[in-house]
Write a protein that holds these residues in place. Structure first.
Motif, PDB file in Angstrom:
ATOM      1  N   ARG A   1      -0.733 -10.770   5.012  1.00 56.71           N
ATOM      2  CA  ARG A   1      -1.121 -10.271   3.697  1.00 56.71           C
ATOM      3  C   ARG A   1       0.068 -10.179   2.756  1.00 56.71           C
ATOM      4  O   ARG A   1      -0.042 -10.438   1.567  1.00 56.71           O
ATOM      5  CB  ARG A   1      -1.784  -8.899   3.839  1.00 56.71           C
TER       6      ARG A   1
ATOM      7  N   ARG B   1       0.457 -12.169  -0.662  1.00 55.01           N
ATOM      8  CA  ARG B   1       0.691 -11.484  -1.929  1.00 55.01           C
ATOM      9  C   ARG B   1       1.887 -12.094  -2.652  1.00 55.01           C
ATOM     10  O   ARG B   1       1.857 -12.309  -3.866  1.00 55.01           O
ATOM     11  CB  ARG B   1       0.961 -10.013  -1.649  1.00 55.01           C
TER      12      ARG B   1
ATOM     13  N   GLN C   1      -0.027  -2.318  -7.975  1.00 57.34           N
ATOM     14  CA  GLN C   1       1.140  -3.194  -8.132  1.00 57.34           C
ATOM     15  C   GLN C   1       2.198  -2.904  -7.075  1.00 57.34           C
ATOM     16  O   GLN C   1       2.970  -3.775  -6.701  1.00 57.34           O
ATOM     17  CB  GLN C   1       1.735  -3.001  -9.527  1.00 57.34           C
ATOM     18  N   ALA C   2       2.230  -1.641  -6.610  1.00 51.12           N
ATOM     19  CA  ALA C   2       3.272  -1.275  -5.649  1.00 51.12           C
ATOM     20  C   ALA C   2       2.919  -1.684  -4.230  1.00 51.12           C
ATOM     21  O   ALA C   2       3.808  -1.867  -3.399  1.00 51.12           O
ATOM     22  CB  ALA C   2       3.504   0.229  -5.711  1.00 51.12           C
ATOM     23  N   CYS C   3       1.637  -1.823  -3.934  1.00 49.59           N
ATOM     24  CA  CYS C   3       1.224  -2.071  -2.549  1.00 49.59           C
ATOM     25  C   CYS C   3       1.695  -3.441  -2.072  1.00 49.59           C
ATOM     26  O   CYS C   3       1.344  -4.459  -2.676  1.00 49.59           O
ATOM     27  CB  CYS C   3      -0.291  -1.983  -2.416  1.00 49.59           C
ATOM     28  N   PRO C   4       2.486  -3.474  -0.983  1.00 53.15           N
ATOM     29  CA  PRO C   4       3.007  -4.757  -0.535  1.00 53.15           C
ATOM     30  C   PRO C   4       1.993  -5.616   0.197  1.00 53.15           C
ATOM     31  O   PRO C   4       2.230  -6.801   0.406  1.00 53.15           O
ATOM     32  CB  PRO C   4       4.156  -4.369   0.399  1.00 53.15           C
ATOM     33  N   VAL C   5       0.890  -5.013   0.631  1.00 56.52           N
ATOM     34  CA  VAL C   5      -0.078  -5.797   1.406  1.00 56.52           C
ATOM     35  C   VAL C   5      -1.444  -5.859   0.719  1.00 56.52           C
ATOM     36  O   VAL C   5      -2.439  -6.179   1.358  1.00 56.52           O
ATOM     37  CB  VAL C   5      -0.226  -5.255   2.850  1.00 56.52           C
ATOM     38  N   ASP C   6      -1.478  -5.567  -0.568  1.00 58.48           N
ATOM     39  CA  ASP C   6      -2.726  -5.631  -1.338  1.00 58.48           C
ATOM     40  C   ASP C   6      -3.856  -4.849  -0.667  1.00 58.48           C
ATOM     41  O   ASP C   6      -4.962  -5.347  -0.518  1.00 58.48           O
ATOM     42  CB  ASP C   6      -3.161  -7.090  -1.541  1.00 58.48           C
ATOM     43  N   ALA C   7      -3.532  -3.631  -0.249  1.00 56.11           N
ATOM     44  CA  ALA C   7      -4.554  -2.840   0.447  1.00 56.11           C
ATOM     45  C   ALA C   7      -5.223  -1.841  -0.476  1.00 56.11           C
ATOM     46  O   ALA C   7      -5.929  -0.965  -0.014  1.00 56.11           O
ATOM     47  CB  ALA C   7      -3.930  -2.122   1.640  1.00 56.11           C
TER      48      ALA C   7
ATOM     49  N   ILE D   1      -7.946   0.364   1.304  1.00 54.14           N
ATOM     50  CA  ILE D   1      -8.604  -0.257   2.456  1.00 54.14           C
ATOM     51  C   ILE D   1      -7.829   0.239   3.675  1.00 54.14           C
ATOM     52  O   ILE D   1      -6.740  -0.243   3.970  1.00 54.14           O
ATOM     53  CB  ILE D   1      -8.562  -1.792   2.379  1.00 54.14           C
TER      54      ILE D   1
ATOM     55  N   GLU E   1      -6.230  -2.034   6.262  1.00 55.41           N
ATOM     56  CA  GLU E   1      -5.112  -2.894   5.872  1.00 55.41           C
ATOM     57  C   GLU E   1      -3.861  -2.090   5.540  1.00 55.41           C
ATOM     58  O   GLU E   1      -2.775  -2.641   5.427  1.00 55.41           O
ATOM     59  CB  GLU E   1      -5.495  -3.741   4.650  1.00 55.41           C
ATOM     60  N   CYS E   2      -4.004  -0.793   5.340  1.00 56.54           N
ATOM     61  CA  CYS E   2      -2.874   0.033   4.909  1.00 56.54           C
ATOM     62  C   CYS E   2      -1.852   0.129   6.035  1.00 56.54           C
ATOM     63  O   CYS E   2      -2.205   0.404   7.180  1.00 56.54           O
ATOM     64  CB  CYS E   2      -3.361   1.428   4.545  1.00 56.54           C
TER      65      CYS E   2
END
Lengths: 787, 184
Positions: free
Chosen positions: A464, A468, B122-128, B140, B143-144
């Motif tokens: 992921r 991203r 915007q800060a989430c590195p894994v788009d969770a 999510i 995924e977190c």
């Protein structure tokens, strides 16, 4: 070569490796008939009672259910439905302790029986041959049958295998030293069990059916023999008593001589094994349309007055059953669910019986010492006697496993085939050092499983993250492309010879000219400011220095105002204002700088305090607040000037204090007059802004003295202000208070803004204020550390 | 004469091997840094940036180039030990600047307080985190990675880190922690 069947007919069997002969305790219960089920006051039915996923609930709290009614529906093959064991009301669906070694809680349905035990509509089917195979499998699946021997594997998966089955093995070995549930079931219900076997036979059509039973169950063997006398391909195999012959792989080895390889299901070798209790449940489900809602449980142990087998409804609390068997509860004792070899201690007696519960053991202290009592045995060092390896039925090296488990060497554990361990407990039983070997294996297994999950999760996170990164890159490229295209389009448009293009061109030229002019102006101002500050640093602390610093301050303010406002007129206004201010400053420059500041302060504060009670219109209030904020801003930037002395700061802070008081009094006035709170919020916002700016400017001061003063100033502000910006809850409270005031004041004031809109606006304002307060708190946090 | 032949033969052999090596270096070139890849596999992939690098892979590359091995806070002592084993260096205690608490957590958005600013997204590195402008956001959970990076940007402090609950699935057979009640 002799075939398997010939060998079995001759009465000779294979042997599995190892095994032990723990003292038999079956005599406690094996001669007493199964007591009928009684209905407890409350049934606790865990939603997941098997290996696999839990089903989806189809009932809710307050529902009245009939006996046998379905409580959870299933969509995947690995999930098993549950049913109401008796009629009654669902009183709760909540987390309760479940039968698990951890004593953890999982979702359970709490059913309060109505005592009537009313059945749902059932369709009895006397001849299962009339049903198609799919119908039978559906019936088994809907009856919620999972393996009743211990693991709880969903039965419909086992009976619907497509593999070609040579042997159907019925497991009646029951090797645990106390348990007699299957024994009693065979003694009393052989014909029904046989019906179940026939149904499986019909489904799988195996070549042979082998019933493996230990030789210590003579009565059960007789009953079985009688029932199967006229059936040719069912072979009753009376095997020698040895623990753990009831293990799936062990029984296969005994009966057929084949070893099930690691990680392979027996069905791939053409074998399927079913427990006798499962056979009974299948017969009940298919013929009587009765779901799995009760089972035989052995209640045994020397702490009981009358140990016996009972029919227990699924969900019956263990305590209810032990009381039924005369549990001597005068002393502190512990209960074990399952046999003494493979069972686990229960945290308390309100744990429910589930589909896999075959035994509740209430041992006396002499029989099995409680692991929680002080008399329980203590583990000592391994003496490397190797007895554990001799008895291991899975032919593992328990001692080696133990070392690796203690060292958490997962690679080595995998090499030693830890996952082939069936946790039978034979190694721990024979260990002269009383090492709880199985416990170490269980911990290691759990850790490895957890690690695997983490690895999967890490891999997913990595994917992921990369995705991203790629997405961001893609977006960047796309944006650049878009800009480029837009620029090209603009250029192309401007190059065309139309009037629109010309006007656009001139507009661009105008803008460029403006920018240039601005730049020039800024640089001039910068120069003057620099010169001034240079002057200030060279001269010592005199009034002239203060004066020059004052002028530079004004310049800085002008610049900042100009920078903030982007509208042309706004800029013009600001410049005009600044000029006016400058003039005023210059006029007062003759007087001492201290006086200047205070003089500047007092008139404005006076006007504001006078204006507040008089002017009700909120626009005016906002204007006042803005004016005040500007005053403050100026004050702050004055403090920020490079050569500002302690004195100046002092006066500035002093001047600010009354200002704060003023503002509060203003807001108080407003409150009493019950004026719409929007102005207040705005005032708070402006105040927060001003404060933040002042704070930041003070923070840049190197002098410790100044810093201290600023903080004290801030504190005093908090103390004085009913609206303290540093405190988020206070801010929120303030807004809330304003809200209530608003509702009170509405009849008096004519408010043309509808409440909904106001509400939303307040919310937004509160969020903004909160955010600002956070920022401020962060900056104030930072300043002490930087100092 | 024989000297000339010897030199010629050796020269030809040298040229042959040279060509072979040259071919191999082009044809069988290993993409990327194998050590960094191995290190990356050891890291917990929370992408939290607590080490000072924007993600696990950059830190793995930095370690391969001589960065300190004790900067991965979520990995904790175990990861340090594994890296030390791989690199053949001494095990170091976790960097003091990092919190010692590396128990698994997941972020949770207090949804009533969310103002829909998208800063956490915007800060989430894994788009969770899902959500859009002026719409409530949510995490999510599956995924977190529990990296904590969304907490700081939140202007209204509506994100909190919740420790992952122990269930029967992830229970670690810690028999001493069972709340045993003596039956009376």
């Amino acid at each position: 070569m002799e075939s398997v069947i010939e060998r079995i007919e001759r009465g000779s069997f294979w042997q599995f490796h190892g095994g032990i002969h723990p003292p038999e305790q079956k005599f406690l219960t094996c001669t007493k008939p199964i007591a009928s089920a009684q209905i407890p006051e409350q049934l606790i039915i865990p939603i997941r009672q098997h290996i696999g996923q839990a089903g989806n609930l189809v009932v809710k709290v307050g529902d009245k259910v009939l006996k046998g009614q379905i409580l959870s529906a299933c969509d995947s093959p690995m999930s098993v439905p549950i049913h109401a064991p008796t009629s009654g009301t669902i009183t709760a669906i909540q987390s309760m302790a479940i039968p698990h070694p951890s004593g953890l809680s999982e979702a359970c349905i709490i059913l309060t029986p109505d005592g009537e035990d009313t059945w749902k509509q059932r369709h009895i089917c006397p001849d299962f041959h009339l049903l198609s195979k799919i119908q039978i499998i559906e019936k088994i699946a809907n009856a919620g049958i999972s393996g009743m021997g211990g693991a709880g594997f969903p039965t419909q998966v086992k009976v619907s295998t497509l593999a070609k089955i040579d042997y159907l093995i019925i497991n009646a070995a029951e090797c645990e030293p106390y348990i007699t549930a299957d024994d009693l079931l065979l003694q009393e219900h052989s014909p029904t069990i046989l019906d179940g076997i026939k149904i499986i036979d019909h489904l799988l059509s195996p070549k042979n059916i082998l019933i493996g039973i230990e030789e210590n169950k003579t009565e059960a063997t007789d009953a079985l023999k009688k029932a199967t006398a006229d059936i040719d391909h069912i072979k009753i195999c009376v095997i020698p008593t040895k623990y753990p012959s009831g293990g799936e792989k062990q029984l296969i080895k005994i009966l057929t001589g084949q070893e099930v390889p690691s990680g392979v299901l027996p069905s791939s070798l053409g074998m399927v094994m079913q427990n006798v209790a499962t056979c009974f449940a299948i017969a009940d489900a298919v013929i009587n349309d009765t779901p799995l809602i009760k089972r035989v449980v052995t209640i045994s142990g020397q702490a009981l007055e009358k140990p016996q087998n009972v029919w227990a409804l699924i969900g019956t609390p263990v305590g209810f059953l032990t009381r039924q068997c005369g549990y001597n509860n005068s002393k502190n004792r512990h209960l074990i669910m399952g046999g003494p070899m493979m069972g686990f201690s229960l945290p308390h007696d309100q744990i429910p019986v589930i589909k896999t519960t075959n035994c509740i053991l209430a041992p006396s202290e002499i029989e099995i010492a409680s692991p929680f009592s002080s008399t329980s045995s203590k583990e000592v060092e391994c003496i490397r006697c190797g007895q554990c390896a001799d008895v291991c039925p899975a032919q593992l090296l328990p001692q080696e496993l133990q070392w690796s488990a203690k060292a958490k060497d997962q690679a080595q554990l995998a090499k030693l085939n830890l996952f082939d361990c069936i946790e039978c407990g034979a190694c721990a039983y024979v260990c002269p050092s009383q090492i709880p070997l199985v416990h170490y294996y269980r911990v290691a297994k759990a850790e490895i499983r957890q690690q695997k999950l983490l690895d999967i999760k890490a891999e997913k996170a990595k994917v992921r993250f990369e995705a991203r990164k790629q997405r961001l890159e893609r977006e960047k490229v796309a944006r650049a492309e878009k800009h480029k295209k837009a620029a090209e389009a603009r250029k192309a448009r401007m190059n065309t010879d139309t009037s629109a293009a010309k006007s656009e061109k001139s507009a661009v030229a105008d803008a460029l000219a403006r920018v240039k002019a601005k730049k020039a102006q800024a640089s001039i101002k910068q120069n003057t400011a620099e010169n001034d500050s240079e002057d200030a640093t060279t001269t010592t602390t005199t009034t002239s220095a203060a004066e020059s610093s004052n002028t530079s301050t004004v310049d800085i303010t002008v610049e900042s105002v100009a920078a903030v406002d982007d509208g042309k007129s706004q800029v013009a206004n600001a410049i005009a204002r600044a000029k006016a201010k400058k003039l005023a400053q210059k006029n007062q420059a003759q007087i001492d700088s201290l006086d200047t500041l205070q003089n500047n302060e007092s008139p404005s504060s006076l006007t504001s305090s006078q204006a507040a009670p008089v002017v009700i219109d909120r626009k005016a209030k906002v204007a006042v607040a803005v004016a005040k904020a500007k005053e403050k801003k100026r004050q702050a930037s004055a403090a920020n000037s490079p050569s500002s002395q302690v004195d100046i700061i002092d006066t500035a802070t002093k001047a600010l204090k009354p200002n704060a008081v003023n503002l509060d009094s203003v807001s108080d006035d407003k409150a009493t007059q019950a004026i719409d709170k929007k102005a207040k919020v705005a005032a708070a916002m402006v105040k927060a802004k001003a404060q933040a700016k002042m704070k930041a400017s003070l923070g840049t001061e190197t002098s410790f003295n100044n810093l201290e003063k600023s903080t004290t100033n801030l504190e005093s502000n908090i103390d004085l202000g009913a609206t303290s910006e540093c405190d988020v809850p206070a801010q929120v409270k303030n807004v809330e208070a304003a809200k209530t005031k608003k509702t009170q004041g509405e009849p008096q004031t004519v408010s043309n803004i509808d409440t909904k809109n106001l509400d939303r606006k307040t919310k937004i304002a509160a969020a903004i204020a909160k955010a600002k307060a956070k920022k401020l708190a962060a900056s104030s946090d930072k300043s002490p550390t930087s100092e | 004469m024989s000297t000339v032949i010897a030199i010629l033969v050796l020269g030809v052999i040298a040229a042959l091997f040279g060509a072979l090596l040259g071919f191999a270096s082009v044809q069988f070139k290993v993409q990327g840094d194998p050590l960094a890849e191995q290190l990356d596999a050891l890291l917990p992939q929370t992408q939290c940036g607590q080490c000072g690098y924007p993600g696990c892979k950059p830190y793995a590359q930095a370690v391969a180039n001589g960065e300190a091995i004790n900067k991965c806070a979520p990995g904790g002592e175990d990861t340090i030990k594994k890296i030390a084993d791989l690199m053949g260096v001494e095990v170091q205690p976790l960097d003091e600047n990092h919190e010692a608490d590396n128990s698994p957590k997941v972020a949770f958005i207090i949804e009533e307080d969310c103002i829909g600013c998208t800063k956490c997204i915007q800060a989430c590195p894994v788009d969770a985190i899902i959500g859009t402008t002026k719409q409530m956001h949510t995490i999510i959970t599956d995924e977190c990675t529990g990296c904590d990076l969304c907490v700081a940007p939140c202007p209204v402090d509506c994100i909190e880190m919740i420790p992952v609950a122990t269930t029967t699935q992830n229970w670690q057979w810690d028999l001493n922690s069972i709340p045993v009640v003596q039956i009376n």
